[in-house]
Design an enzyme around this catalytic site. Structure first.
Site, mmCIF file in Angstrom:
data_model
loop_
_atom_site.group_PDB
_atom_site.id
_atom_site.type_symbol
_atom_site.label_atom_id
_atom_site.label_comp_id
_atom_site.label_asym_id
_atom_site.label_seq_id
_atom_site.Cartn_x
_atom_site.Cartn_y
_atom_site.Cartn_z
ATOM 1 N N HIS A 318 23.447 34.893 47.211
ATOM 2 C CA HIS A 318 24.868 34.572 47.120
ATOM 3 C C HIS A 318 25.632 35.822 47.537
ATOM 4 C CE1 HIS A 318 28.371 32.390 45.297
ATOM 5 N NE2 HIS A 318 28.838 33.643 45.256
ATOM 6 N N HIS A 361 28.056 39.345 36.608
ATOM 7 C CA HIS A 361 28.729 40.450 37.280
ATOM 8 C C HIS A 361 29.532 41.291 36.291
ATOM 9 C CE1 HIS A 361 31.736 41.602 40.742
ATOM 10 N NE2 HIS A 361 30.772 42.501 40.610
ATOM 11 N N GLU A 367 39.653 40.905 37.957
ATOM 12 C CA GLU A 367 39.584 39.592 38.601
ATOM 13 C C GLU A 367 40.434 38.589 37.832
ATOM 14 O OE1 GLU A 367 35.598 38.227 39.222
ATOM 15 O OE2 GLU A 367 34.846 40.188 39.845
ATOM 16 N N HIS A 391 38.978 38.467 34.003
ATOM 17 C CA HIS A 391 37.823 39.288 33.682
ATOM 18 C C HIS A 391 38.192 40.710 34.087
ATOM 19 C CE1 HIS A 391 35.751 35.240 34.501
ATOM 20 N NE2 HIS A 391 35.930 35.374 33.199
ATOM 21 N N HIS A 397 30.886 38.733 33.186
ATOM 22 C CA HIS A 397 31.285 37.343 33.411
ATOM 23 C C HIS A 397 30.291 36.706 34.381
ATOM 24 C CE1 HIS A 397 33.239 39.797 36.511
ATOM 25 N NE2 HIS A 397 33.160 38.738 37.309
#
Length: 468
Positions: A318, A361, A367, A391, A397
């Site tokens: 990803h 992460h 974010e 976050h 998260h």
């Protein structure tokens, strides 16, 4: 012109000059239907456009006498001495200069905030329900609610994140924001935006950018809601593509800038000026949209997110969300953004041997996520259209427990994500601080629980241990 400079009442003389202005039949006036709007393609281009044919000077910017009795005025969005590649300015040819108004008086700023030095620090994961649509008559300015931000506009450093919920048009009322550039992301309801430089519409699935200082009016026909990122520093621009090459992501030709229009109306208007996070209002006796022509590279624009050219891994892993950046407001450090506007658009996912949702992460950036429509792939429950989540820097998260279990067990066939889903992120190097409103309202207090049911299956003696 001698009348203007030597009259005991110079502003009255200017008004008399304006009233003598005659406009040819067929100019793009306020009465033109919104369904007939025209646009100029491109981002960062130098545009030239006329609502009145012949209103632009053939040579130079400040003729001694402008055609049709117009007056030249420059709007600068960068320092005069900024490098040419970063220099932003536009020349407007208008009926009256923007200095013609009565004194500003401070008005109630509602829930708008601008200086975040004393606001709340929040290390926990946060998620909010959508703003409710107001029941009382509320226009765009009255419906703005600041949720978080960093810095202060007087330093021209930092940003603010606002949400808006309104149900009424700004009637003979215009807003000019001296604090920064606004990136508007509608979630529900169409905005019809009139500006000094032209008119345009923006609907859910589209965005628009309103440069610092441009006067604008937001018209709505009913319940309307969305998000706003305000950059106090650098304006938004396209990210560099690096090894991607010359094409991809958001292509410049897909951005649209309105053509000139003119509203030479003598009528009472109110001008709201947002300055250092506070609101001031002045009265004037003419429309702020009396621009017959303009040329330059500082102008509002819109973009259809459906035109975004998505790039994704076609082998494994990803990729980082930066691959979905639409626009960025940079800081002085290369590659570090005051605000990256990132979307999570419909796309094919074909990675092999890969956990396909966003990975778990901790980030050196903050974010803030919003949801335009549908569901988000890593949070299928609770993250509502019109809502948001935060976050903060180095706060862990990632996918919730249900999304994790589903992703670890799914058969990895090529699949296209739901075309009805569209989420986004305002990512920043700055630490967001919450306003009192965001701290105390619409909070989903049990958000943290979405990760609590992830079980540890770690077994150092069994390399085949899994979450099946």
């Amino acid at each position: 012109l001698s009348v203007y400079f030597f009259s005991p009442s110079p502003m009255a003389a200017v008004r008399r000059m304006f009233r003598r202005t005659t406009l040819p039949a067929g100019y793009r006036a306020a009465s033109t239907g919104w369904e007939q709007l025209q646009y100029q393609p491109g981002l960062g281009s130098h545009f030239s456009t006329e609502a009145v044919a012949g209103a632009l000077p053939a040579v130079g910017n400040t003729p001694q006498r402008c055609a049709f009795g117009l007056i030249a005025e420059q709007l600068t969005g960068s320092a005069f001495t900024a490098p040419r590649s970063a220099n932003r300015r536009t020349w407007l040819y208008r009926g009256l200069p923007t200095a013609v108004h009565r004194p500003f008086q401070e008005i109630d700023r509602g829930l708008i905030r601008g200086d975040f030095g004393a606001e709340t620090v929040e290390p926990n994961q946060r998620r909010w329900d959508p703003l409710p649509i107001p029941t009382a008559r509320t226009d765009f300015v009255e419906g703005l609610v600041t949720f978080m931000g960093h810095g202060a506009p007087e330093a021209k450093a930092g940003l603010a994140i606002h949400l808006y919920a309104c149900n009424a048009p700004m009637e003979r009322r215009a807003l000019a924001n001296a604090d920064g550039e606004l990136l508007v992301v509608p979630e529900s309801g169409v905005l019809r935006i009139a500006t000094e430089l032209g008119r345009f519409t923006v609907a859910p699935g589209e965005i628009c950018v309103l440069p610092r200082g441009v006067r604008f009016q937001v018209l709505v026909d009913g319940p309307t809601r969305g998000y706003v990122a305000e950059s106090y520093g650098a304006p938004f621009m396209l990210p560099d593509l690096g090894p991607i090459g010359a094409n991809g992501l958001a292509n410049p030709r897909d951005f649209e800038t309105p053509v000139a229009w003119c509203e030479p109306e003598a009528a009472p208007w109110r001008l709201v000026h947002k300055f250092c996070g506070r609101l001031f209002e002045a009265a004037q006796d003419h429309s702020p949209f009396d621009v017959a022509a303009w040329h330059g590279n500082l102008a509002p624009y819109r973009y259809d997110l459906g035109r975004y050219c998505v790039i994704n891994s076609v082998s494994y892993d990803h990729l980082d969300p930066s691959i979905f950046t639409v626009l960025t407001a940079p800081t002085g450090t290369p590659g570090v953004a005051a605000c990256d506007f990132v979307i999570f658009p419909p796309r094919f996912m074909v990675q092999e041997s890969t956990f396909r949702p966003p990975y778990y992460h901790r980030n050196c950036m903050s974010e803030y996520m919003g949801n335009i429509r549908g569901t988000y792939e890593a949070k299928e429950e609770g993250f509502l259209p019109g809502g948001g989540s935060l976050h903060s820097i180095m706060t862990g998260h990632g996918p919730d427990a249900d999304s994790f279990r589903k992703a670890t067990r799914q058969e990895l066939q090529p699949v296209k994500s739901n075309p009805n889903d569209l989420a986004f992120m305002f990512e920043s190097t700055y630490a967001y601080r919450l306003t009192d409103f965001a701290r105390d309202n619409l909070v989903q207090p049990n958000y943290y629980e979405c990760w609590q049911n992830i079980e540890s299956r770690f077994d150092p003696n069994n390399p085949e241990a899994s979450h099946d």
